[in-house]
Scaffold this motif. Structure first.
Motif, mmCIF file in Angstrom:
data_model
loop_
_atom_site.group_PDB
_atom_site.id
_atom_site.type_symbol
_atom_site.label_atom_id
_atom_site.label_comp_id
_atom_site.label_asym_id
_atom_site.label_seq_id
_atom_site.Cartn_x
_atom_site.Cartn_y
_atom_site.Cartn_z
ATOM 1 N N VAL A 176 1.045 -1.223 0.032
ATOM 2 C CA VAL A 176 -0.044 0.074 0.129
ATOM 3 C C VAL A 176 0.851 1.169 -0.045
ATOM 4 C CG1 VAL A 176 -1.724 1.401 1.309
ATOM 5 C CG2 VAL A 176 -1.953 -1.055 1.058
ATOM 6 N N ILE B 266 0.799 4.298 -2.888
ATOM 7 C CA ILE B 266 0.807 5.685 -2.455
ATOM 8 C C ILE B 266 1.725 6.371 -2.939
ATOM 9 C CG2 ILE B 266 0.554 7.014 -0.612
ATOM 10 C CD1 ILE B 266 -1.289 4.811 0.762
ATOM 11 N N LYS C 131 2.171 7.053 -6.728
ATOM 12 C CA LYS C 131 1.065 7.841 -7.120
ATOM 13 C C LYS C 131 1.724 9.290 -7.062
ATOM 14 C CE LYS C 131 -2.992 5.247 -7.060
ATOM 15 N NZ LYS C 131 -4.155 4.993 -6.194
ATOM 16 N N ALA C 132 2.222 9.450 -5.616
ATOM 17 C CA ALA C 132 2.682 10.960 -5.320
ATOM 18 C C ALA C 132 3.961 11.162 -6.185
ATOM 19 C CB ALA C 132 3.257 10.930 -3.789
#
Length: 61
Positions: free
Chosen positions: A47, A51, A54-55
């Motif tokens: 996870v 995340i 994506k950042a």
């Protein structure tokens, strides 16, 4: 952690074959706990990687 889980599972198998049921039950319990802990850590890391990816992707735009 997965390595230790496998080691304790093998200890439980060998102890069970040799008739040491108490030792086998203890080692099997430890192996289960370590395996579940490994799964939890693996999911958390997955996870966090998604995340983080994506950042980084958003920052590249």
């Amino acid at each position: 952690m997965l390595k230790w889980s496998i080691i304790f599972a093998l200890i439980a198998l060998v102890a069970g074959v040799l008739g040491f049921t108490g030792v086998a039950a203890g080692a099997a319990g430890i192996a289960k706990i370590l395996f579940v802990l490994f799964l939890v850590v693996a999911v958390v890391m997955l996870v966090l990687a998604v995340i983080g990816g994506k950042a980084i992707g958003d920052a590249m735009k």
